[in-house]
Design an enzyme around this catalytic site. Structure first.
Site, PDB file in Angstrom:
ATOM      1  N   ASP A 283      82.470  51.465 126.766  1.00  0.00           N
ATOM      2  CA  ASP A 283      83.509  51.229 125.767  1.00  0.00           C
ATOM      3  C   ASP A 283      84.659  50.585 126.526  1.00  0.00           C
ATOM      4  OD1 ASP A 283      85.597  51.203 123.991  1.00  0.00           O
ATOM      5  OD2 ASP A 283      85.273  53.247 123.256  1.00  0.00           O
ATOM      6  N   VAL A 284      84.832  49.290 126.350  1.00  0.00           N
ATOM      7  CA  VAL A 284      85.802  48.584 127.187  1.00  0.00           C
ATOM      8  C   VAL A 284      87.236  49.065 126.964  1.00  0.00           C
ATOM      9  CG1 VAL A 284      84.356  46.522 127.434  1.00  0.00           C
ATOM     10  CG2 VAL A 284      86.064  46.623 125.588  1.00  0.00           C
TER      11      VAL A 284
ATOM     12  N   TYR B 229      94.027  39.172 115.659  1.00  0.00           N
ATOM     13  CA  TYR B 229      92.963  38.490 116.405  1.00  0.00           C
ATOM     14  C   TYR B 229      93.538  37.269 117.140  1.00  0.00           C
ATOM     15  CZ  TYR B 229      88.443  36.340 117.475  1.00  0.00           C
ATOM     16  OH  TYR B 229      87.368  35.779 118.131  1.00  0.00           O
TER      17      TYR B 229
ATOM     18  N   ASP C 226      77.172  47.338 126.444  1.00  0.00           N
ATOM     19  CA  ASP C 226      77.689  47.314 125.074  1.00  0.00           C
ATOM     20  C   ASP C 226      78.046  48.731 124.655  1.00  0.00           C
ATOM     21  OD1 ASP C 226      78.066  46.627 122.149  1.00  0.00           O
ATOM     22  OD2 ASP C 226      77.262  44.729 122.857  1.00  0.00           O
TER      23      ASP C 226
ATOM     24  N   LYS D 246      93.705  36.815 121.286  1.00  0.00           N
ATOM     25  CA  LYS D 246      93.003  35.745 122.013  1.00  0.00           C
ATOM     26  C   LYS D 246      93.980  34.879 122.807  1.00  0.00           C
ATOM     27  CE  LYS D 246      88.876  36.992 121.034  1.00  0.00           C
ATOM     28  NZ  LYS D 246      87.988  37.507 122.100  1.00  0.00           N
TER      29      LYS D 246
ATOM     30  N   SER E 283      89.224  32.109 122.420  1.00  0.00           N
ATOM     31  CA  SER E 283      88.800  31.519 121.150  1.00  0.00           C
ATOM     32  C   SER E 283      89.685  30.308 120.867  1.00  0.00           C
ATOM     33  CB  SER E 283      88.980  32.557 120.041  1.00  0.00           C
ATOM     34  OG  SER E 283      88.844  31.970 118.763  1.00  0.00           O
TER      35      SER E 283
HETATM   36  P1  NAP Z   1      79.599  39.967 118.000  1.00  0.00           P
HETATM   37  O1  NAP Z   1      78.332  39.346 117.531  1.00  0.00           O
HETATM   38  O2  NAP Z   1      80.402  40.775 117.046  1.00  0.00           O
HETATM   39  O3  NAP Z   1      79.289  40.833 119.318  1.00  0.00           O
HETATM   40  C1  NAP Z   1      80.315  41.555 119.943  1.00  0.00           C
HETATM   41  C2  NAP Z   1      79.706  42.736 120.654  1.00  0.00           C
HETATM   42  O4  NAP Z   1      80.775  43.464 121.281  1.00  0.00           O
HETATM   43  C3  NAP Z   1      78.997  43.718 119.702  1.00  0.00           C
HETATM   44  O5  NAP Z   1      77.740  44.078 120.213  1.00  0.00           O
HETATM   45  C4  NAP Z   1      79.958  44.904 119.681  1.00  0.00           C
HETATM   46  O6  NAP Z   1      79.322  46.150 119.465  1.00  0.00           O
HETATM   47  C5  NAP Z   1      80.545  44.845 121.072  1.00  0.00           C
HETATM   48  N1  NAP Z   1      81.764  45.643 121.184  1.00  0.00           N
HETATM   49  C6  NAP Z   1      82.732  45.817 120.240  1.00  0.00           C
HETATM   50  N2  NAP Z   1      83.650  46.678 120.680  1.00  0.00           N
HETATM   51  C7  NAP Z   1      83.267  47.070 121.922  1.00  0.00           C
HETATM   52  C8  NAP Z   1      83.809  47.973 122.876  1.00  0.00           C
HETATM   53  N3  NAP Z   1      84.927  48.673 122.621  1.00  0.00           N
HETATM   54  N4  NAP Z   1      83.157  48.137 124.051  1.00  0.00           N
HETATM   55  C9  NAP Z   1      82.005  47.461 124.299  1.00  0.00           C
HETATM   56  N5  NAP Z   1      81.440  46.605 123.428  1.00  0.00           N
HETATM   57  C10 NAP Z   1      82.064  46.416 122.244  1.00  0.00           C
HETATM   58  O7  NAP Z   1      80.606  38.843 118.559  1.00  0.00           O
HETATM   59  P2  NAP Z   1      80.318  37.357 119.101  1.00  0.00           P
HETATM   60  O8  NAP Z   1      80.457  36.434 117.962  1.00  0.00           O
HETATM   61  O9  NAP Z   1      79.121  37.329 119.953  1.00  0.00           O
HETATM   62  O10 NAP Z   1      81.635  37.175 119.987  1.00  0.00           O
HETATM   63  C11 NAP Z   1      81.671  37.452 121.386  1.00  0.00           C
HETATM   64  C12 NAP Z   1      83.069  37.148 121.880  1.00  0.00           C
HETATM   65  O11 NAP Z   1      83.367  35.774 121.585  1.00  0.00           O
HETATM   66  C13 NAP Z   1      84.154  37.981 121.206  1.00  0.00           C
HETATM   67  O12 NAP Z   1      85.171  38.268 122.146  1.00  0.00           O
HETATM   68  C14 NAP Z   1      84.707  37.045 120.140  1.00  0.00           C
HETATM   69  O13 NAP Z   1      86.028  37.362 119.815  1.00  0.00           O
HETATM   70  C15 NAP Z   1      84.574  35.712 120.825  1.00  0.00           C
HETATM   71  N6  NAP Z   1      84.498  34.597 119.896  1.00  0.00           N
HETATM   72  C16 NAP Z   1      83.547  34.543 118.901  1.00  0.00           C
HETATM   73  C17 NAP Z   1      83.533  33.481 118.026  1.00  0.00           C
HETATM   74  C18 NAP Z   1      82.560  33.370 116.890  1.00  0.00           C
HETATM   75  O14 NAP Z   1      82.759  32.504 116.008  1.00  0.00           O
HETATM   76  N7  NAP Z   1      81.482  34.142 116.847  1.00  0.00           N
HETATM   77  C19 NAP Z   1      84.480  32.441 118.173  1.00  0.00           C
HETATM   78  C20 NAP Z   1      85.414  32.520 119.202  1.00  0.00           C
HETATM   79  C21 NAP Z   1      85.412  33.585 120.057  1.00  0.00           C
HETATM   80  P3  NAP Z   1      79.244  46.767 117.958  1.00  0.00           P
HETATM   81  O15 NAP Z   1      78.516  45.743 117.121  1.00  0.00           O
HETATM   82  O16 NAP Z   1      78.488  48.040 118.161  1.00  0.00           O
HETATM   83  O17 NAP Z   1      80.661  46.968 117.524  1.00  0.00           O
END
Ligand code: NAP
Length: 248
Positions: free
Chosen positions: A61-62, A154, A38, A158, A140
Protein backbone atom coordinates in the site's frame (compact mmCIF):
# COMPACT_ATOMS: atom_id res chain seq x y z
CA UNK A 1 18.22 -0.09 -30.84
CA UNK A 2 17.64 -3.02 -28.57
CA UNK A 3 16.78 -2.55 -24.92
CA UNK A 4 18.65 -5.03 -22.79
CA UNK A 5 17.91 -5.01 -19.06
CA UNK A 6 19.56 -8.31 -18.30
CA UNK A 7 20.87 -8.33 -14.75
CA UNK A 8 18.66 -5.42 -13.63
CA UNK A 9 16.03 -5.74 -10.92
CA UNK A 10 12.87 -3.66 -11.30
CA UNK A 11 10.03 -2.81 -8.93
CA UNK A 12 6.74 -1.72 -10.49
CA UNK A 13 3.88 -0.47 -8.32
CA UNK A 14 0.27 -0.68 -9.49
CA UNK A 15 1.39 -3.71 -11.50
CA UNK A 16 -1.72 -5.88 -11.21
CA UNK A 17 -3.32 -4.18 -14.21
CA UNK A 18 -3.14 -1.41 -16.77
CA UNK A 19 0.05 0.53 -17.49
CA UNK A 20 1.87 -1.01 -14.52
CA UNK A 21 1.20 -4.56 -15.63
CA UNK A 22 2.26 -3.91 -19.25
CA UNK A 23 5.37 -2.13 -17.98
CA UNK A 24 6.32 -5.08 -15.78
CA UNK A 25 5.82 -7.43 -18.74
CA UNK A 26 7.97 -5.30 -21.06
CA UNK A 27 10.75 -4.88 -18.48
CA UNK A 28 10.70 -8.63 -17.99
CA UNK A 29 10.79 -9.28 -21.74
CA UNK A 30 13.85 -7.00 -21.92
CA UNK A 31 15.63 -9.27 -19.46
CA UNK A 32 14.96 -7.66 -16.08
CA UNK A 33 13.92 -9.44 -12.95
CA UNK A 34 10.64 -7.83 -11.93
CA UNK A 35 8.69 -7.39 -8.69
CA UNK A 36 5.04 -6.65 -9.46
CA UNK A 37 3.56 -4.80 -6.47
CA UNK A 38 -0.05 -3.85 -5.91
CA UNK A 39 -2.61 -3.24 -3.18
CA UNK A 40 -4.04 -6.73 -3.46
CA UNK A 41 -1.21 -9.28 -3.07
CA UNK A 42 -3.23 -12.01 -4.80
CA UNK A 43 -3.77 -9.88 -7.92
CA UNK A 44 -0.08 -8.94 -7.90
CA UNK A 45 0.90 -12.60 -7.65
CA UNK A 46 -1.55 -13.55 -10.41
CA UNK A 47 0.02 -10.94 -12.72
CA UNK A 48 3.49 -12.32 -11.98
CA UNK A 49 2.63 -15.98 -12.65
CA UNK A 50 2.50 -15.83 -16.50
CA UNK A 51 5.98 -14.30 -16.52
CA UNK A 52 7.42 -17.46 -14.94
CA UNK A 53 10.93 -17.06 -13.61
CA UNK A 54 12.47 -13.65 -12.74
CA UNK A 55 9.11 -12.35 -11.48
CA UNK A 56 7.38 -12.12 -8.12
CA UNK A 57 4.16 -10.53 -6.95
CA UNK A 58 4.06 -8.49 -3.75
CA UNK A 59 1.44 -6.64 -1.76
CA UNK A 60 2.07 -2.97 -1.04
CA UNK A 61 0.00 0.00 0.00
CA UNK A 62 2.04 2.92 -1.25
CA UNK A 63 0.29 5.21 1.26
CA UNK A 64 2.12 3.36 4.02
CA UNK A 65 5.85 3.94 4.38
CA UNK A 66 6.15 0.71 6.37
CA UNK A 67 4.77 -1.46 3.57
CA UNK A 68 6.89 0.38 0.98
CA UNK A 69 10.03 -0.24 3.05
CA UNK A 70 9.02 -3.89 3.41
CA UNK A 71 8.55 -4.18 -0.38
CA UNK A 72 11.94 -2.67 -1.21
CA UNK A 73 13.60 -4.71 1.57
CA UNK A 74 12.04 -7.96 0.31
CA UNK A 75 13.17 -7.31 -3.27
CA UNK A 76 16.69 -6.31 -2.24
CA UNK A 77 17.03 -9.38 -0.05
CA UNK A 78 15.71 -11.79 -2.65
CA UNK A 79 17.43 -10.38 -5.75
CA UNK A 80 20.45 -8.56 -4.28
CA UNK A 81 19.34 -4.98 -4.95
CA UNK A 82 16.96 -2.63 -6.72
CA UNK A 83 17.94 -0.92 -10.00
CA UNK A 84 14.68 0.29 -11.51
CA UNK A 85 11.52 1.72 -9.93
CA UNK A 86 8.34 2.53 -11.84
CA UNK A 87 5.57 4.16 -9.79
CA UNK A 88 2.30 3.30 -11.53
CA UNK A 89 0.05 3.00 -8.46
CA UNK A 90 -2.48 5.78 -8.73
CA UNK A 91 -6.12 6.71 -8.21
CA UNK A 92 -8.50 9.13 -9.91
CA UNK A 93 -11.77 10.64 -8.75
CA UNK A 94 -13.80 12.41 -11.45
CA UNK A 95 -15.46 14.71 -8.90
CA UNK A 96 -16.13 18.30 -9.92
CA UNK A 97 -14.37 21.04 -7.99
CA UNK A 98 -17.17 22.17 -5.66
CA UNK A 99 -18.04 18.59 -4.70
CA UNK A 100 -14.54 17.38 -3.78
CA UNK A 101 -14.47 16.20 -0.16
CA UNK A 102 -11.55 16.49 2.23
CA UNK A 103 -11.33 12.69 2.31
CA UNK A 104 -11.06 12.41 -1.49
CA UNK A 105 -8.46 15.17 -1.60
CA UNK A 106 -6.39 13.47 1.11
CA UNK A 107 -6.71 10.01 -0.49
CA UNK A 108 -5.62 11.32 -3.86
CA UNK A 109 -2.54 12.96 -2.40
CA UNK A 110 -1.79 9.97 -0.14
CA UNK A 111 -1.60 7.60 -3.13
CA UNK A 112 -0.53 9.80 -6.04
CA UNK A 113 1.99 12.03 -4.25
CA UNK A 114 3.02 10.59 -0.86
CA UNK A 115 2.99 7.10 -2.40
CA UNK A 116 5.40 8.17 -5.13
CA UNK A 117 7.58 9.95 -2.57
CA UNK A 118 7.75 6.88 -0.27
CA UNK A 119 8.69 4.60 -3.15
CA UNK A 120 11.30 6.96 -4.60
CA UNK A 121 12.98 7.58 -1.25
CA UNK A 122 13.05 3.90 -0.27
CA UNK A 123 14.23 2.72 -3.69
CA UNK A 124 16.87 5.45 -3.97
CA UNK A 125 18.45 4.27 -0.71
CA UNK A 126 18.84 0.80 -2.25
CA UNK A 127 20.04 2.20 -5.61
CA UNK A 128 22.76 4.29 -3.97
CA UNK A 129 24.42 1.11 -2.75
CA UNK A 130 25.04 0.08 -6.38
CA UNK A 131 25.64 3.59 -7.71
CA UNK A 132 23.08 3.11 -10.51
CA UNK A 133 19.36 3.61 -10.66
CA UNK A 134 16.45 4.55 -12.86
CA UNK A 135 13.19 5.90 -11.47
CA UNK A 136 10.20 6.56 -13.71
CA UNK A 137 7.20 8.26 -12.13
CA UNK A 138 3.72 8.27 -13.66
CA UNK A 139 2.48 11.82 -13.95
CA UNK A 140 -0.05 12.67 -16.65
CA UNK A 141 -1.00 15.22 -19.26
CA UNK A 142 -3.03 16.48 -16.29
CA UNK A 143 0.23 17.43 -14.57
CA UNK A 144 0.94 20.00 -17.30
CA UNK A 145 -2.60 21.02 -18.17
CA UNK A 146 -5.96 19.91 -16.73
CA UNK A 147 -7.22 16.34 -16.45
CA UNK A 148 -9.77 15.14 -18.98
CA UNK A 149 -11.46 12.75 -16.55
CA UNK A 150 -10.11 13.57 -13.10
CA UNK A 151 -10.98 16.36 -10.70
CA UNK A 152 -8.78 19.16 -9.41
CA UNK A 153 -7.25 16.81 -6.84
CA UNK A 154 -6.03 14.50 -9.63
CA UNK A 155 -4.63 17.39 -11.68
CA UNK A 156 -2.90 18.89 -8.64
CA UNK A 157 -1.44 15.52 -7.61
CA UNK A 158 0.03 14.89 -11.05
CA UNK A 159 1.59 18.37 -11.10
CA UNK A 160 3.12 17.57 -7.71
CA UNK A 161 4.68 14.40 -9.17
CA UNK A 162 6.50 16.55 -11.73
CA UNK A 163 7.96 18.79 -9.01
CA UNK A 164 8.97 15.80 -6.93
CA UNK A 165 10.60 14.23 -9.99
CA UNK A 166 12.68 17.31 -10.79
CA UNK A 167 13.86 17.84 -7.21
CA UNK A 168 14.74 14.17 -6.70
CA UNK A 169 16.53 14.09 -10.08
CA UNK A 170 18.74 17.00 -9.11
CA UNK A 171 19.73 15.52 -5.74
CA UNK A 172 20.13 11.92 -6.88
CA UNK A 173 22.13 12.49 -10.09
CA UNK A 174 25.49 12.46 -8.25
CA UNK A 175 24.66 8.93 -7.08
CA UNK A 176 24.07 7.62 -10.58
CA UNK A 177 20.29 7.68 -10.21
CA UNK A 178 18.14 9.19 -12.96
CA UNK A 179 14.58 10.28 -12.19
CA UNK A 180 12.11 11.03 -14.96
CA UNK A 181 8.36 11.29 -15.35
CA UNK A 182 6.07 10.16 -18.12
CA UNK A 183 2.92 12.11 -18.91
CA UNK A 184 0.36 9.91 -20.66
CA UNK A 185 -2.78 11.26 -22.21
CA UNK A 186 -5.90 9.12 -22.24
CA UNK A 187 -4.81 5.48 -22.14
CA UNK A 188 -7.15 2.53 -22.56
CA UNK A 189 -7.13 1.02 -19.04
CA UNK A 190 -9.57 0.37 -16.22
CA UNK A 191 -8.86 3.84 -14.85
CA UNK A 192 -10.17 5.44 -18.04
CA UNK A 193 -13.02 2.99 -18.58
CA UNK A 194 -14.43 3.17 -15.04
CA UNK A 195 -14.51 6.95 -14.91
CA UNK A 196 -16.56 7.77 -17.99
CA UNK A 197 -18.89 6.19 -20.53
CA UNK A 198 -17.70 4.31 -23.65
CA UNK A 199 -19.37 7.00 -25.77
CA UNK A 200 -17.45 9.83 -24.10
CA UNK A 201 -14.19 7.89 -24.34
CA UNK A 202 -14.80 7.46 -28.05
CA UNK A 203 -15.52 11.18 -28.43
CA UNK A 204 -12.33 12.11 -26.56
CA UNK A 205 -10.35 9.71 -28.74
CA UNK A 206 -11.72 11.29 -31.91
CA UNK A 207 -10.71 14.76 -30.67
CA UNK A 208 -6.98 13.94 -30.51
CA UNK A 209 -4.70 14.55 -33.53
CA UNK A 210 -3.97 10.81 -33.44
CA UNK A 211 -7.61 9.78 -33.24
CA UNK A 212 -7.56 6.95 -30.73
CA UNK A 213 -6.78 6.22 -27.10
CA UNK A 214 -3.21 5.34 -26.15
CA UNK A 215 -2.39 1.73 -25.40
CA UNK A 216 -0.76 0.72 -22.12
CA UNK A 217 1.96 -1.12 -24.05
CA UNK A 218 2.93 2.13 -25.80
CA UNK A 219 3.49 3.79 -22.44
CA UNK A 220 5.38 0.69 -21.29
CA UNK A 221 7.77 1.00 -24.26
CA UNK A 222 8.60 4.59 -23.33
CA UNK A 223 9.19 3.59 -19.72
CA UNK A 224 11.48 0.72 -20.75
CA UNK A 225 13.57 3.16 -22.79
CA UNK A 226 13.86 5.52 -19.80
CA UNK A 227 14.88 2.57 -17.60
CA UNK A 228 17.66 1.55 -19.96
CA UNK A 229 21.25 2.61 -20.57
CA UNK A 230 20.08 4.36 -23.76
CA UNK A 231 18.59 7.07 -21.51
CA UNK A 232 21.88 7.76 -19.71
CA UNK A 233 21.78 11.54 -20.26
CA UNK A 234 18.13 12.05 -19.35
CA UNK A 235 17.07 13.11 -15.89
CA UNK A 236 14.48 15.44 -14.40
CA UNK A 237 12.49 15.22 -17.61
CA UNK A 238 8.79 14.76 -18.29
CA UNK A 239 7.96 12.82 -21.42
CA UNK A 240 4.62 13.30 -23.13
CA UNK A 241 2.79 10.40 -24.75
CA UNK A 242 -0.66 11.62 -25.63
CA UNK A 243 -1.44 11.29 -29.36
CA UNK A 244 -0.90 15.01 -29.75
CA UNK A 245 -3.59 15.95 -27.21
CA UNK A 246 -1.16 18.40 -25.59
CA UNK A 247 1.71 19.93 -27.53
CA UNK A 248 4.10 22.10 -25.51
P1 NAP B 1 -5.29 1.44 -13.13
O1 NAP B 1 -5.66 0.55 -14.26
O2 NAP B 1 -6.37 2.00 -12.27
O3 NAP B 1 -4.20 0.68 -12.22
C1 NAP B 1 -3.71 1.29 -11.06
C2 NAP B 1 -3.30 0.21 -10.09
O4 NAP B 1 -2.80 0.86 -8.91
C3 NAP B 1 -4.46 -0.69 -9.65
O5 NAP B 1 -4.09 -2.04 -9.71
C4 NAP B 1 -4.70 -0.24 -8.21
O6 NAP B 1 -5.21 -1.26 -7.37
C5 NAP B 1 -3.31 0.16 -7.78
N1 NAP B 1 -3.33 0.98 -6.57
C6 NAP B 1 -4.25 1.92 -6.22
N2 NAP B 1 -3.97 2.40 -5.01
C7 NAP B 1 -2.86 1.76 -4.57
C8 NAP B 1 -2.11 1.81 -3.37
N3 NAP B 1 -2.46 2.62 -2.35
N4 NAP B 1 -1.02 1.01 -3.25
C9 NAP B 1 -0.67 0.17 -4.26
N5 NAP B 1 -1.36 0.06 -5.41
C10 NAP B 1 -2.45 0.85 -5.56
O7 NAP B 1 -4.46 2.72 -13.66
P2 NAP B 1 -3.63 2.94 -15.01
O8 NAP B 1 -4.53 3.54 -16.00
O9 NAP B 1 -2.83 1.74 -15.34
O10 NAP B 1 -2.67 4.11 -14.50
C11 NAP B 1 -1.37 3.88 -13.98
C12 NAP B 1 -0.77 5.23 -13.63
O11 NAP B 1 -0.75 6.04 -14.81
C13 NAP B 1 -1.56 6.00 -12.58
O12 NAP B 1 -0.67 6.72 -11.76
C14 NAP B 1 -2.38 6.98 -13.41
O13 NAP B 1 -2.72 8.12 -12.68
C15 NAP B 1 -1.43 7.27 -14.54
N6 NAP B 1 -2.10 7.72 -15.75
C16 NAP B 1 -3.09 6.97 -16.35
C17 NAP B 1 -3.72 7.45 -17.48
C18 NAP B 1 -4.84 6.73 -18.16
O14 NAP B 1 -5.51 7.33 -19.03
N7 NAP B 1 -5.09 5.46 -17.89
C19 NAP B 1 -3.31 8.69 -18.03
C20 NAP B 1 -2.29 9.40 -17.41
C21 NAP B 1 -1.69 8.91 -16.29
P3 NAP B 1 -6.81 -1.38 -7.12
O15 NAP B 1 -7.44 -1.58 -8.48
O16 NAP B 1 -6.92 -2.57 -6.22
O17 NAP B 1 -7.23 -0.10 -6.48
Amino acid sequence: MQIDLTGRTAVVTGAAQGIGRRTAEHLHAAGATVALADLDPDRAAAAAVPLGTRAIGLGVDVRSRATVDAMIGAVAQRFGGVDILVTCAGILYPTRFQEITEREWDQTFAVNVSGVFHCCQAAAAAMRIRGWGRIVNLSSTAGKSVSTLGGAHYTASKAAVLGLTRAAAKELAPFGIAVNAVCPGLIDTEMARTNTTPERLEAYARSFPIQRLGRPEEVADLICFLASDHAAYLTGGSFDINGGDLMI
